[in-house]
Design a protein around this motif. Sequence first.
Motif, PDB file in Angstrom:
ATOM      1  N   SER A  96       0.813  -1.214   0.000  1.00 46.99           N
ATOM      2  CA  SER A  96       0.000   0.000   0.000  1.00 46.99           C
ATOM      3  C   SER A  96       0.848   1.266   0.000  1.00 46.99           C
TER       4      SER A  96
ATOM      5  N   ASP B 151      -7.555  -6.947   0.836  1.00 46.01           N
ATOM      6  CA  ASP B 151      -6.963  -7.463   2.066  1.00 46.01           C
ATOM      7  C   ASP B 151      -6.168  -8.725   1.745  1.00 46.01           C
TER       8      ASP B 151
ATOM      9  N   MET C 172      -9.374   2.726  -5.437  1.00 44.17           N
ATOM     10  CA  MET C 172      -8.589   3.724  -4.719  1.00 44.17           C
ATOM     11  C   MET C 172      -8.489   5.028  -5.517  1.00 44.17           C
TER      12      MET C 172
ATOM     13  N   LEU D 171     -12.127  -6.239  -5.602  1.00 35.14           N
ATOM     14  CA  LEU D 171     -11.196  -5.148  -5.328  1.00 35.14           C
ATOM     15  C   LEU D 171     -11.960  -3.893  -4.945  1.00 35.14           C
TER      16      LEU D 171
ATOM     17  N   ASP E   2       2.864  -3.974   3.848  1.00 33.86           N
ATOM     18  CA  ASP E   2       2.109  -5.065   3.230  1.00 33.86           C
ATOM     19  C   ASP E   2       0.851  -5.440   4.011  1.00 33.86           C
TER      20      ASP E   2
ATOM     21  N   ILE F 237      -5.700   2.162  -9.649  1.00 38.22           N
ATOM     22  CA  ILE F 237      -5.223   1.549  -8.407  1.00 38.22           C
ATOM     23  C   ILE F 237      -6.416   1.028  -7.607  1.00 38.22           C
ATOM     24  N   TYR F 238      -6.333  -0.256  -7.268  1.00 41.23           N
ATOM     25  CA  TYR F 238      -7.320  -0.896  -6.392  1.00 41.23           C
ATOM     26  C   TYR F 238      -6.582  -1.472  -5.188  1.00 41.23           C
ATOM     27  N   ARG F 239      -7.343  -1.870  -4.174  1.00 39.14           N
ATOM     28  CA  ARG F 239      -6.753  -2.494  -2.993  1.00 39.14           C
ATOM     29  C   ARG F 239      -7.578  -3.712  -2.596  1.00 39.14           C
TER      30      ARG F 239
ATOM     31  N   GLN G 240      -1.887  -3.948   3.657  1.00 40.97           N
ATOM     32  CA  GLN G 240      -2.878  -3.864   2.597  1.00 40.97           C
ATOM     33  C   GLN G 240      -2.146  -3.971   1.264  1.00 40.97           C
ATOM     34  N   PHE G 241      -2.725  -4.712   0.323  1.00 43.60           N
ATOM     35  CA  PHE G 241      -2.141  -4.839  -1.011  1.00 43.60           C
ATOM     36  C   PHE G 241      -2.852  -3.892  -1.966  1.00 43.60           C
ATOM     37  N   HIS G 242      -2.086  -3.279  -2.818  1.00 43.70           N
ATOM     38  CA  HIS G 242      -2.627  -2.501  -3.926  1.00 43.70           C
ATOM     39  C   HIS G 242      -2.377  -3.265  -5.223  1.00 43.70           C
TER      40      HIS G 242
END
Length: 310
Positions: free
Chosen positions: A56, A276, A244, A241, A204, A272-274, A206-208
Amino acid sequence: MSRRYLLPILAAVGLAIGVVAVIRENRTSQPARPAVQPAAGPFTSFVAGAGIIEPSSGNVAVGTPVPGIVKRVFVKWGDWVRAGEPLLQIDDRDLRARLPSALARKKEAAARFEQARVQLRIADSVPDRRAISLEELETRRAAVAIASAALEGAQAEIEQLKAETSRRTIRAPEQGRILRVEVRPGEFAPSGAPSTPLLELGDDRQFHVRVDVDEHDAWRVRAGAAAVASVPGNPNLRTSLHFMRIEPSLVRKTSLTGSSTERVDTRVLQVIYRFDPERLPEVYIGQQMDVWIQVAPESAGSRAPRVGKP
């Protein structure tokens, strides 16, 4: 007699071989089944793109402001560090060797300053002003000022050496997990921006997913659009997703999928998305994902905003 029938027999055999070859060539072959069935798009209308997983915070490449030999590496791959924690140390023996002489010069400057101040105090305490000339008094005052400046210079030199020594210890600019360690004690660490970072860290928790959308489809993508990502090679590993942002400008395509029909001379819009990491524990930072972004049915009159806000 045998020679008379030899050539016709050979001709007949050759003709038979040619007929068999033509039949085999024209036989309909069964298409090879893919080892893994490609993933199907989850939306009726969508734009597909390749996405790269990143932390993230982004991948923070750690460098050194001064070149030198690496004396010590304090972290290893996978460590969680907080902002300000030491990561590595550059050899500082040259600076430490200069510190004793700088301390000695400060002590000498302090003694000269004290001596000049005592001389000035004696001159000021003389009851009869005729016993000491005004010029002598000003000289002693100037000596105090010069000694004070020399003392301040010696102290500044010590502070500079300490600051330079502190710069030789590279600290984490922000909290995150150590993703790469590309330097070992005894190796030379160049300053600036090397092609391979000395260390790399990122948050890490959160993952993007940075999705590349072809410039020809960029106008169809809207801020807040739903999206789904799956793991290449296993379409059953997928997750939804959360939007963001949309980067404000197009960039050259650098993330390649390896497809024979892929266009490499193009520009892409990065969305860009995120998600868990606990929802998809089988993936890793830097891994490529297949991403589908839901869009409205293609229409010449519809337009999409260029920048999205989370």
